[in-house]
Design an enzyme around this catalytic site. Structure first.
Site, PDB file in Angstrom:
ATOM      1  N   SER A 175       0.659  -0.982  -0.033  1.00  0.00           N
ATOM      2  CA  SER A 175       0.111  -0.089   0.053  1.00  0.00           C
ATOM      3  C   SER A 175       0.863   1.370  -0.074  1.00  0.00           C
ATOM      4  O   SER A 175       1.956   1.243   0.853  1.00  0.00           O
ATOM      5  CB  SER A 175      -0.905  -0.093   1.283  1.00  0.00           C
ATOM      6  OG  SER A 175      -1.263   1.381   1.484  1.00  0.00           O
ATOM      7  N   GLU A 181       4.892  -8.576  -7.876  1.00  0.00           N
ATOM      8  CA  GLU A 181       5.845  -9.714  -7.207  1.00  0.00           C
ATOM      9  C   GLU A 181       5.229  -9.693  -5.543  1.00  0.00           C
ATOM     10  O   GLU A 181       5.434 -10.965  -5.021  1.00  0.00           O
ATOM     11  CB  GLU A 181       7.223  -9.232  -7.046  1.00  0.00           C
ATOM     12  CG  GLU A 181       7.860  -9.022  -8.395  1.00  0.00           C
ATOM     13  CD  GLU A 181       9.355  -8.292  -8.278  1.00  0.00           C
ATOM     14  OE1 GLU A 181      10.263  -8.921  -7.995  1.00  0.00           O
ATOM     15  OE2 GLU A 181       9.271  -7.165  -8.175  1.00  0.00           O
ATOM     16  N   SER A 224      -5.125  -1.799 -11.058  1.00  0.00           N
ATOM     17  CA  SER A 224      -4.919  -1.658 -12.547  1.00  0.00           C
ATOM     18  C   SER A 224      -3.492  -2.295 -12.764  1.00  0.00           C
ATOM     19  O   SER A 224      -2.809  -2.198 -11.910  1.00  0.00           O
ATOM     20  CB  SER A 224      -4.871  -0.396 -13.068  1.00  0.00           C
ATOM     21  OG  SER A 224      -4.717  -0.266 -14.448  1.00  0.00           O
ATOM     22  N   VAL A 281     -12.066  -9.722   1.965  1.00  0.00           N
ATOM     23  CA  VAL A 281     -12.130 -10.601   0.559  1.00  0.00           C
ATOM     24  C   VAL A 281     -11.362 -11.889   0.972  1.00  0.00           C
ATOM     25  O   VAL A 281     -10.020 -11.968   1.436  1.00  0.00           O
ATOM     26  CB  VAL A 281     -11.281  -9.918  -0.616  1.00  0.00           C
ATOM     27  CG1 VAL A 281     -11.424 -10.568  -1.901  1.00  0.00           C
ATOM     28  CG2 VAL A 281     -12.232  -8.483  -0.781  1.00  0.00           C
ATOM     29  N   TYR A 325       1.413   9.137 -14.419  1.00  0.00           N
ATOM     30  CA  TYR A 325       2.086   8.548 -13.029  1.00  0.00           C
ATOM     31  C   TYR A 325       3.116   9.455 -12.843  1.00  0.00           C
ATOM     32  O   TYR A 325       4.075   9.785 -13.854  1.00  0.00           O
ATOM     33  CB  TYR A 325       2.535   7.297 -13.392  1.00  0.00           C
ATOM     34  CG  TYR A 325       2.844   6.227 -12.233  1.00  0.00           C
ATOM     35  CD1 TYR A 325       1.856   5.435 -11.864  1.00  0.00           C
ATOM     36  CD2 TYR A 325       3.802   6.278 -11.609  1.00  0.00           C
ATOM     37  CE1 TYR A 325       2.096   4.709 -10.722  1.00  0.00           C
ATOM     38  CE2 TYR A 325       4.268   5.343 -10.474  1.00  0.00           C
ATOM     39  CZ  TYR A 325       3.228   4.685 -10.080  1.00  0.00           C
ATOM     40  OH  TYR A 325       3.412   3.788  -8.959  1.00  0.00           O
TER      41      TYR A 325
END
Length: 593
Positions: A175, A241, A254, A309, A513
């Site tokens: 994150s 990874e 994405s 999840v 980005y």
């Protein structure tokens, strides 16, 4: 834990059956054996054996690093970076003894070891890693639990509700939105629910081309196991990874090859999630339903605030027959963007197409490994001479797009010709497969450079947005200029690196980005300055018509802008779902809301 039947059943995975921190850094990016360093001759090297760059010398990195940041190899940071965590500096756990005793009776593994707790207390925001390198630990989880399957998660959530324990789901830990930080005001016992042992493909349905997978599996293992059966998902985020399938769903992820395979919302067929109110899932796995608002869209992007999840059914495809890399050099960024716009308009984008600006092109060039062959070196010089002298490209303005084509060989070659023909109309020159392939290889090692920078007073970060096509050039120019201006105003003594790339294309816009980094020598609180600059850059993005996030998510880092982003009523809808599903805030990471 039960298994559903399918044509291929129970593909298991043992990569993560050990504790992750035994092979990964606890205070930096990636594998413990992989890092950049400058040797005694001042040449950069990359350690380990895991990447194509591993074991190679990168002769141009030192000059680029010193000239870009005003840094010097003589100036190392005073921070003590120890590979061993000092457990005594970690706050002792606050345990809910009744919860612990009942959990022990289930046989689900648990730990309140300091190293286990710290490893799962953070993601990879700059401020998180900087604090770890300084040996500063804030609030960390009081305990870690490792469910082995969906039913284990059900038991953990039931016990957490019974004993009023706070749960924070942990997937791959990649994150960049402060999503994993423990809220300092949380007084209850905090338990990190690590899904890493839920890492199996439960079944593959070859007739419907779907796979039912446990949510804790990480991307590279999912692709490897599917490849063994002749399939792939094609979902390749830069973090593949280490990031997990559950994390992809929870953040609306994405991937690099979304043009062919789609984003996570396009790949998901069915999701199972455990909430404090029970298990949420659809009754069938049809490809599409018109049954009111799609409950999947409450799950996707929920960022661990509603539940965990546990299992996902997703689309798979046979592995592509043929793969080909490519690259195009454009005289300037404007023509590169115009080319990408036309490729999107004609709906002929390859699996991946990414356009780097001039600063990023130079950065990529500085990461070129030492060439052993004189002939190769001569050819490189010849190409450079042709582009800059004969074609008149300015080395300080040109930019490069990297390409990746996948599929049937004949169709790939036709597709390649179509894209290169479009590029030529915008002044683009084919720059070879090697440059394209190297560009994609660098995707996976570039994150390791931030750790190197921090050894020499350089801090940096990336952030992203999506933006309509008619705003792409404005947003790129204005955000980069704002970063430079803010750094100067905040007392940064050296010019920052401020650079961007267009990474994904859509009919109506693109993902942009950004990277920025600066030398913080002379600053008393560099992280605070960095956060002020990033905050200003995000304000600039929003002012220029960009989104709050394209795929990184919101977490706690960006939630101050949520109300403006989705409206007051939209926020009310989210809060209503949270209040119903989790009235006691068991999933109390405080992301989004």
């Amino acid at each position: 834990c039960g298994r559903q039947p399918g044509s291929i059943v129970g593909v298991s995975n043992h990569i993560w059956q050990i504790k992750r921190q035994e092979i990964m850094k606890w205070n930096g990016w990636g594998y413990s054996d992989s890092r950049f360093f400058f040797n005694k001759k001042g040449q950069a090297e990359f350690t380990g054996r895991r990447y194509r760059l591993s074991g190679l010398i990168i002769p141009g990195l030192k000059d680029w690093f010193e000239s870009t940041f005003g840094a010097s190899l003589q100036h190392k940071t005073p921070a003590t970076v120890s590979p061993i965590l000092n457990s005594s500096a970690v706050q002792p756990p606050t345990l809910n003894e009744a919860f612990v005793e009942e959990l022990k009776s289930t046989g689900i593994p648990l730990s309140h070891d300091a190293e286990d707790r710290v490893f799962r207390a953070h993601g990879h925001c700059l401020h998180e890693i900087f604090a770890l390198r300084e040996g500063k630990f804030g609030r960390v989880p009081d305990m870690v639990v490792w469910p082995n399957c969906h039913n284990d998660v059900v038991k953990i959530v039931e016990l957490a509700c019974k004993h009023n324990v706070c749960l924070i789901p942990y997937g791959g830990g990649t994150s960049v939105s402060s999503a994993l930080e423990c809220p300092p005001e949380e007084t209850r016992s905090i338990v990190s629910l690590d899904t890493s042992q839920m890492n199996r493909i439960l079944w593959i349905d070859e007739k419907n081309l779907t796979a039912h997978v446990e949510a804790g599996i990480v991307g590279q293992d999912l692709e490897r196991l599917l490849n063994e059966s002749g399939y792939c998902t094609g979902h390749e985020p830069d973090s593949m990874e280490f990031s997990s399938l559950g994390g992809w769903v929870a953040t609306r992820a994405s991937g690099m090859k979304k043009n062919v395979y789609g984003n996570i919302e396009d790949l998901v067929v069915h999701v199972k999630m455990v909430t404090p109110q029970g298990v949420i899932e659809k009754s069938c796995q049809g490809p599409r339903m018109s049954t009111g608002p799609d409950v999947h869209h409450f799950i996707m992007g929920s960022e661990g605030t509603l539940g965990v999840v546990t299992e996902v059914t997703m689309k798979i495809r046979p592995m592509p027959e043929y793969q080909k890399y490519g690259s195009v050099v454009f005289p300037n960024f404007e023509q590169g963007v115009a080319c990408l716009r036309e490729v999107a308009r004609q709906r002929c984008a390859p699996a991946s197409i990414r356009l780097m600006d001039n600063e990023q092109f130079k950065f990529g060039h500085a990461l070129k490994p030492q060439v052993s062959s004189i002939f190769t070196s001569f050819l490189d010089g010849l190409k450079k001479f042709y582009i800059t002298k004969f074609k008149g490209f300015d080395p300080n303005r040109l930019c490069v797009a990297t390409l990746l084509f996948e599929g049937d060989r004949e169709k790939v070659l036709q597709h390649e010709k179509q894209v290169y023909d479009i590029a030529a109309k915008f002044g683009g020159l084919a720059a070879g497969e090697d440059n394209g392939q190297r560009g994609y290889m660098l995707t996976f090692v570039i994150a390791y450079l931030r750790d190197l920078g921090m050894d020499y007073y350089v801090i940096g970060e990336s952030f992203e947005t999506s933006v309509p096509w008619d705003r792409v050039l404005d947003i790129c120019r204005n955000v980069k200029a704002r970063i430079i201006r803010e750094c100067k105003d905040k007392g940064v003594q050296f010019s920052p690196l401020s650079t961007c790339r267009v990474t994904q294309t859509y009919d109506a816009g693109a993902c942009v980005y950004f990277y920025f980094a600066f030398n913080y020598r002379g600053l008393s609180d560099p992280v605070h300055v960095y956060e002020q600059v990033e905050h200003a850059a995000r304000e600039e993005i929003l002012a220029n018509g960009g989104s709050l996030s394209h795929h990184h998510g919101v977490g706690k880092l960006r939630k101050e802008w949520m109300r403006d982003t989705i409206s007051k009523v939209g926020m009310g809808m989210l809060k209503s779902v949270k209040d119903y599903v989790d009235p006691n805030n068991i999933f109390g990471n405080r992301n989004l809301l």
